[in-house]
Design a protein around this motif. Sequence first.
Motif, PDB file in Angstrom:
ATOM      1  N   MET A 181       0.816  -1.206   0.000  1.00 11.84           N
ATOM      2  CA  MET A 181       0.000   0.000   0.000  1.00 11.84           C
ATOM      3  C   MET A 181       0.852   1.259   0.000  1.00 11.84           C
ATOM      4  O   MET A 181       0.564   2.196  -0.727  1.00 11.84           O
ATOM      5  N   GLY A 182       1.893   1.277   0.812  1.00  9.55           N
ATOM      6  CA  GLY A 182       2.727   2.469   0.880  1.00  9.55           C
ATOM      7  C   GLY A 182       3.455   2.749  -0.414  1.00  9.55           C
ATOM      8  O   GLY A 182       3.277   3.800  -1.029  1.00  9.55           O
ATOM      9  N   ALA A 183       4.259   1.813  -0.857  1.00  7.47           N
ATOM     10  CA  ALA A 183       5.083   2.034  -2.052  1.00  7.47           C
ATOM     11  C   ALA A 183       4.227   2.192  -3.301  1.00  7.47           C
ATOM     12  O   ALA A 183       4.455   3.102  -4.108  1.00  7.47           O
ATOM     13  N   GLU A 184       3.242   1.330  -3.472  1.00  2.96           N
ATOM     14  CA  GLU A 184       2.416   1.410  -4.677  1.00  2.96           C
ATOM     15  C   GLU A 184       1.583   2.686  -4.712  1.00  2.96           C
ATOM     16  O   GLU A 184       1.493   3.344  -5.739  1.00  2.96           O
ATOM     17  N   ARG A 185       0.996   3.023  -3.589  1.00  7.15           N
ATOM     18  CA  ARG A 185       0.191   4.256  -3.568  1.00  7.15           C
ATOM     19  C   ARG A 185       1.070   5.483  -3.742  1.00  7.15           C
ATOM     20  O   ARG A 185       0.683   6.431  -4.432  1.00  7.15           O
ATOM     21  N   ASN A 186       2.251   5.487  -3.132  1.00  6.69           N
ATOM     22  CA  ASN A 186       3.148   6.629  -3.313  1.00  6.69           C
ATOM     23  C   ASN A 186       3.585   6.761  -4.759  1.00  6.69           C
ATOM     24  O   ASN A 186       3.699   7.881  -5.279  1.00  6.69           O
ATOM     25  N   ASN A 187       3.842   5.664  -5.435  1.00  4.49           N
ATOM     26  CA  ASN A 187       4.218   5.744  -6.854  1.00  4.49           C
ATOM     27  C   ASN A 187       3.068   6.264  -7.709  1.00  4.49           C
ATOM     28  O   ASN A 187       3.284   7.029  -8.646  1.00  4.49           O
ATOM     29  N   ARG A 188       1.844   5.869  -7.373  1.00  2.86           N
ATOM     30  CA  ARG A 188       0.682   6.418  -8.106  1.00  2.86           C
ATOM     31  C   ARG A 188       0.540   7.908  -7.827  1.00  2.86           C
ATOM     32  O   ARG A 188       0.300   8.694  -8.738  1.00  2.86           O
ATOM     33  N   TRP A 189       0.716   8.311  -6.565  1.00  2.00           N
ATOM     34  CA  TRP A 189       0.670   9.736  -6.217  1.00  2.00           C
ATOM     35  C   TRP A 189       1.772  10.505  -6.940  1.00  2.00           C
ATOM     36  O   TRP A 189       1.552  11.616  -7.423  1.00  2.00           O
ATOM     37  N   LEU A 190       2.957   9.905  -6.984  1.00  3.47           N
ATOM     38  CA  LEU A 190       4.092  10.573  -7.622  1.00  3.47           C
ATOM     39  C   LEU A 190       3.767  10.929  -9.065  1.00  3.47           C
ATOM     40  O   LEU A 190       4.025  12.046  -9.505  1.00  3.47           O
ATOM     41  N   ARG A 191       3.193   9.996  -9.808  1.00  5.33           N
ATOM     42  CA  ARG A 191       2.829  10.276 -11.211  1.00  5.33           C
ATOM     43  C   ARG A 191       1.811  11.412 -11.301  1.00  5.33           C
ATOM     44  O   ARG A 191       1.934  12.301 -12.146  1.00  5.33           O
ATOM     45  N   LYS A 192       0.826  11.411 -10.426  1.00  7.85           N
ATOM     46  CA  LYS A 192      -0.192  12.472 -10.432  1.00  7.85           C
ATOM     47  C   LYS A 192       0.421  13.820 -10.066  1.00  7.85           C
ATOM     48  O   LYS A 192       0.120  14.845 -10.686  1.00  7.85           O
ATOM     49  N   ILE A 193       1.284  13.812  -9.053  1.00  6.69           N
ATOM     50  CA  ILE A 193       1.921  15.057  -8.616  1.00  6.69           C
ATOM     51  C   ILE A 193       2.804  15.619  -9.724  1.00  6.69           C
ATOM     52  O   ILE A 193       2.794  16.824  -9.990  1.00  6.69           O
ATOM     53  N   GLU A 194       3.551  14.757 -10.391  1.00  6.67           N
ATOM     54  CA  GLU A 194       4.402  15.236 -11.487  1.00  6.67           C
ATOM     55  C   GLU A 194       3.573  15.852 -12.605  1.00  6.67           C
ATOM     56  O   GLU A 194       3.979  16.852 -13.199  1.00  6.67           O
ATOM     57  N   ASP A 195       2.415  15.288 -12.890  1.00  6.05           N
ATOM     58  CA  ASP A 195       1.531  15.883 -13.900  1.00  6.05           C
ATOM     59  C   ASP A 195       1.094  17.278 -13.479  1.00  6.05           C
ATOM     60  O   ASP A 195       1.054  18.196 -14.296  1.00  6.05           O
ATOM     61  N   ILE A 196       0.770  17.446 -12.207  1.00  9.42           N
ATOM     62  CA  ILE A 196       0.346  18.753 -11.697  1.00  9.42           C
ATOM     63  C   ILE A 196       1.496  19.753 -11.772  1.00  9.42           C
ATOM     64  O   ILE A 196       1.319  20.902 -12.170  1.00  9.42           O
TER      65      ILE A 196
END
Length: 82
Positions: free
Chosen positions: A31-46
Motif C-alpha cells: 500500500m505504501g510504495a504502490e500508492r506513493n508511486n501512483r501519487w508521484l505520477r499524479k503530482i508530477e503531472d500537476i
Amino acid sequence: DLHKAIRRQRQMCIRDRNLSFIPNEVYEQKMGAERNNRWLRKIEDILKDRTCLIAVGAMHLPGDKGLIALLRAKGYNVQPAR
C-alpha cells in the motif's frame, strides 16, 4: 474535479480494508510504495505547469519510499509549508 477525487479516495479506502488479512509488512510495502508511486505520477503531472502546495496524509511522507524522498530523487525542491 473534487467530487471525482473524493469518490476515488473512498474506493481506495474500501480496497485497502479488503487487504486487512495481509501481514503488516506486506501490507505496508504494497500500500505504501504502490500508492506513493501512483501519487508521484499524479503530482508530477500537476507540477508540469506550475509550482503548488501538495497536501497528502502523513503516512505518505516518511522513508526512502515516501513522497518527499521520491520527489527529491527526481530533482524537485520539497519544503515544508510554514
